[in-house]
Design a protein around this motif. Structure first.
Motif: not given
Length: 849
Positions: A129-136
């Protein structure tokens, strides 16, 4: 419903439908099959393969390691599985604490579905629930600083050009990334056409095939939910109820799916949408309103920094006979389709039909996209009605190669490094930038001016290439590399690298190399009170030398890559060009890794500030002054097109880029978007569409083929802006008046142009002068470039219009007699002989707007 509420509900409904728990009775699948060339289905983190209720089988993680590139092997499972009523795909996940990727071979480049499943369930050892990420992917940023909470499926339609597509997960520093399931599946080649009908401006827009799309919503209007098992391409369709602005305004209608037919020419097939979509619709209901012409309205969450592709599905299942249903379609309160007649389009009843619209970001307000259908104002006695069967809204990737507006760049970490993506063939992407320019202009106008400022009128950022939205978004490291590359191209004779080489070169006109100390002294150490404007590259200051000479000093921000292309273009052009009607580049400063350019100061600022706005009345321009200013700008453009060894296309002609000196001499400015004109062997320059909303050449917009005639079109808009003293685009006006070019041409055709001319000009325009001027403007706005005049021809007509105006001012009686004769013989009833010493000869006196 709030935007947040609609978005949340849409996510939940999407999840329910993916689960097959929509609860609605669905029709059997349409008898049409599509076998995708690529079909990758992965249940990430799962030890075993997973089969869904629709028959699809997702491979387990051990079976998928050949696609995965990572130094980690972290898989987790949900706690309390028995109490979690969710899709099996959400019960496991693969976790990444560092940059990792999946790569898939593509057997045939083209459109591919990409569906990403996220659910931050409770598990031992990792707090999802605390994850923060990017996807490309290789070409586009899909998600930036993404933090999923409730189960969600993100769906994309990628334009894959290579034989391999990669999916990269980048955790934010100190956080982690995860994924529950992935789908990469081929889509039919003809699913998305290359063109769509543009909204504001209303012109065909090409280049959709090169854009990546994110599905925002897909609605079965008036009908039940449709799960992937019952769609020809495994899509999910939601009921439209939660998106209706006024549910009481719509009533559901339906026919058996067997009653729906598809066009014999193959233009619409079940692959576009299953018959279940076309077999239901929303029609107008009795909503207890006194207005029988109300609209049915749908509100869809939208990001105002992106443009959208809107697909509307129609099937006339309500009419008893042909040509009995006529209605209008509106998007964001702008006319999308007028007097829409399905009978004439399909030549029958209950025949499937769809239409694509490209909606640019500048029309989006309050975080929503508004779609409406409604009856004609005059239905000719027939009962008013309007229908819609299906609605799809897809976000378009922008010029920076992104589908997430929340991106930032940090090359010092392993964050997402945004690249310039020139693959955008998007007129609307360029038009989106105009919104950023307008916002920046408003900000600059609100800034406090220097105490020594001579003029009291507003001074918009007349100097800045306000194209932040289309500038390069790169990491700091790539930005520094580009700066170094840029400087090395120009060379330098000194230890510090910079612009000095280009100015000291004998092949270039005289330019002065300023020391940083001189620049700092001229701007009083870059005093904020001396700021004229701010752009993505930095700030522009008003500088004063010891002898009192004023300068405009553009200081690049070394920590920002934005505007570097514009800097490079301006220095290449202006260091070689000299003309009385082009803003002069005086010199530069390249000390201390600074990027500073010094221009002549234009005391009277942009032309637009003298035409309209709160302070325009303080500096009213006479008709003769306006003609002289237009002539000066035309001379500058004519020189650009013909005076250099190879012509130059300005590409951003507008009233904020026409600057006035202390004597009101007009000079063209802002060459950051300029391009070399086509050579003799070419007819055009193929390039991504850039420019400013309201001034953009519709042919360039449609075909992405730039010519000198694109500048001519923009200049035609300027001519009407000067005549009418109103913006090229004014969203506050009724929809038919929003676009000045379209409205002015409409009024001219109706013989009512005098009704929109600046009322301050009443009693001061010679009829012949006005006629010649309007004739020039009208020709500039021809839809096809081949039908437009050259800037030389425009210049000749404007100079002739000035001669006619001068003649009547010097000899009013003779001019009146001549005009009387000319007007009566030519029948120019739409023009008036307006003179301080005479009454109108033909046509009404201009009474203002």
């Amino acid at each position: 419903m709030s935007t947040h509420g609609a978005e949340k509900l849409a996510s939940l409904l999407l999840l329910l439908l993916c689960l097959g728990r929509g609860g609605a009775q669905e029709s059997p699948p349409t008898a049409v099959k599509f076998t995708p060339a690529d079909n990758y289905l992965i249940d990430c983190g799962s030890p075993n393969s997973t089969q869904l209720g629709d028959g699809r089988v997702f491979r387990s993680d051990p079976q998928s390691t050949s696609f995965l590139s990572t130094d980690q092997d972290i898989v987790v499972s949900a706690d309390g599985v028995g109490a979690t009523p969710i899709l099996p795909l959400f019960l496991n996940a693969r976790v990444f604490t560092d940059r990792s990727s999946y790569s898939f071979d593509v057997s045939k480049p083209g459109r591919h579905w990409l569906r990403l499943y996220f659910y931050a369930f409770a598990c031992a050892g990792y707090n999802l629930t605390s994850s923060v990420f990017s996807v490309q992917t290789d070409e586009v940023v899909l998600l930036y600083d993404f933090s999923p909470e409730s189960p969600v499926v993100k769906e994309y339609l990628l334009a894959v050009a290579d034989d391999r597509v990669s999916l990269v997960f980048v955790p934010k520093k100190g956080s982690l990334a995860f994924i529950n399931a992935i789908e990469v599946v081929s889509a039919p080649d003809n699913l998305i056409a290359d063109f769509a009908h543009g909204i504001a401006p209303a012109a065909q827009f090409r280049g959709v095939s090169e854009l990546d799309l994110e599905v925002v919503c897909r609605l079965n209007v008036g009908g039940p939910s449709i799960s992937p098992a019952n769609d020809t391409l495994g899509r999910t369709w939601l009921p439209d109820g939660p998106f209706l602005k006024v549910p009481a305004a719509a009533q559901s209608v339906a026919v058996p799916t067997q009653a729906v037919r598809y066009a014999d020419d193959g233009s619409v097939t079940p692959l576009i949408a299953p018959s279940t979509v076309y077999a239901s619709a929303d029609a107008m209901a009795n909503s207890n309103t006194e207005d029988p012409s109300f609209n049915i309205s749908w509100l869809v969450p939208a990001d105002a920094t992106f443009s959208y592709l809107v697909r509307l599905h129609f099937c006339d299942i309500v009419s008893q006979s042909l040509n009995s249903l006529y209605f209008n379609v509106y998007i964001n309160e702008l006319m999308a389709a007028s007097t829409f007649d399905l009978s004439s389009l399909t030549s029958g009843l209950a025949i499937a039909y769809y239409k694509d619209f490209a909606v640019n970001a500048t029309t989006i307000t309050n975080g929503t996209l508004l779609v409406q259908v409604g009856p004609l104002p005059d239905s000719g006695g027939a009962p008013p009605n309007a229908i819609l069967n299906g609605l799809e809204v897809m976000k378009m990737s922008n010029a920076a190669g992104s589908l997430d507006g929340k991106f930032a760049v940090d090359g010092s970490t392993k964050g997402v490094a945004m690249m310039v993506v020139s693959r955008v063939g998007l007129g609307l992407g360029a038009l989106t930038l105009a919104a950023a320019a307008a916002a920046a202009a408003a900000l600059c106008r609100s800034r406090k001016r220097p105490e020594e400022w001579e003029r009291k009128n507003s001074f918009s950022p007349w100097f800045l290439p306000l194209h932040a939205g289309q500038s390069s978004f790169m990491s700091k490291s790539s930005s520094s590399s580009k700066i170094r590359s840029f400087r090395s191209r120009f060379g330098s004779n000194r230890s510090r690298s910079g612009y000095s080489g280009v100015f000291s070169s004998g092949s270039i006109g005289v330019g002065r190399i300023f020391t940083f100390a001189e620049i700092r002294e001229a701007t009083k150490n870059f005093d904020e009170k001396a700021v004229l404007g701010v752009g993505g590259f930095g700030k522009v200051y008003l500088g004063t030398q010891d002898d009192g000479t004023k300068l405009a000093i553009k200081r690049g921000n070394p920590s920002s890559s934005q505007g570097i292309n514009e800097f490079q273009t301006e220095i290449q052009l202006l260091s070689k060009l000299r003309h009385r009607h082009l803003v002069s580049l005086i010199g530069c400063c390249d000390e201390n890794n600074e990027m500073i350019l010094v221009y002549e100061f234009m005391a009277n600022g942009p032309l637009r500030d003298h035409l309209y706005g709160a302070d325009a009345a303080m500096s009213l321009l006479s008709w003769k002054q306006r003609l002289e200013i237009c002539i000066g700008a035309a001379r500058g453009l004519h020189y650009l097109h013909t005076g250099a060894s190879q012509g130059i296309i300005h590409r951003d002609v507008k009233t904020t880029n026409i600057l006035l000196d202390e004597n009101l001499v007009a000079k063209m400015a802002d060459f950051g978007l300029s391009k070399a004109a086509p050579s003799l062997e070419q007819t055009h320059v193929s390039t991504a569409v850039k420019g400013s909303f309201g001034y953009l050449d519709p042919e360039y917009f449609r075909r992405q083929q730039l010519t000198e005639k694109s500048d001519v079109y923009s200049f035609g808009v300027v001519l009407f802006e000067v005549l009418c003293a109103r913006p090229a685009i004014n969203p506050a006006l009724p929809r038919e008046q929003v676009n000045l070019a379209e409205w002015a041409m409409h009024c001219h055709r109706k013989g009512k142009l005098e009704s929109i001319i600046d009322p301050h000009l009443a009693g001061a325009i010679n009829a012949a002068s006005l006629k010649k001027y309007v004739e020039a403007a009208e020709k500039c706005l021809a839809d096809h470039g081949a039908d437009r005049p050259t800037m030389g021809d425009v210049l000749w007509n404007l100079e002739y219009a000035l001669q006619l105006q001068d003649a009547i001012m010097e000899h009013p009686e003779e001019g009146q007699e001549k005009e009387d004769s000319d007007s009566l013989s030519k029948g120019d009833e739409g023009y008036a002989m307006i003179n301080d010493n005479s009454a109108p000869i033909a046509g009404p006196l201009f009474q203002g707007r």
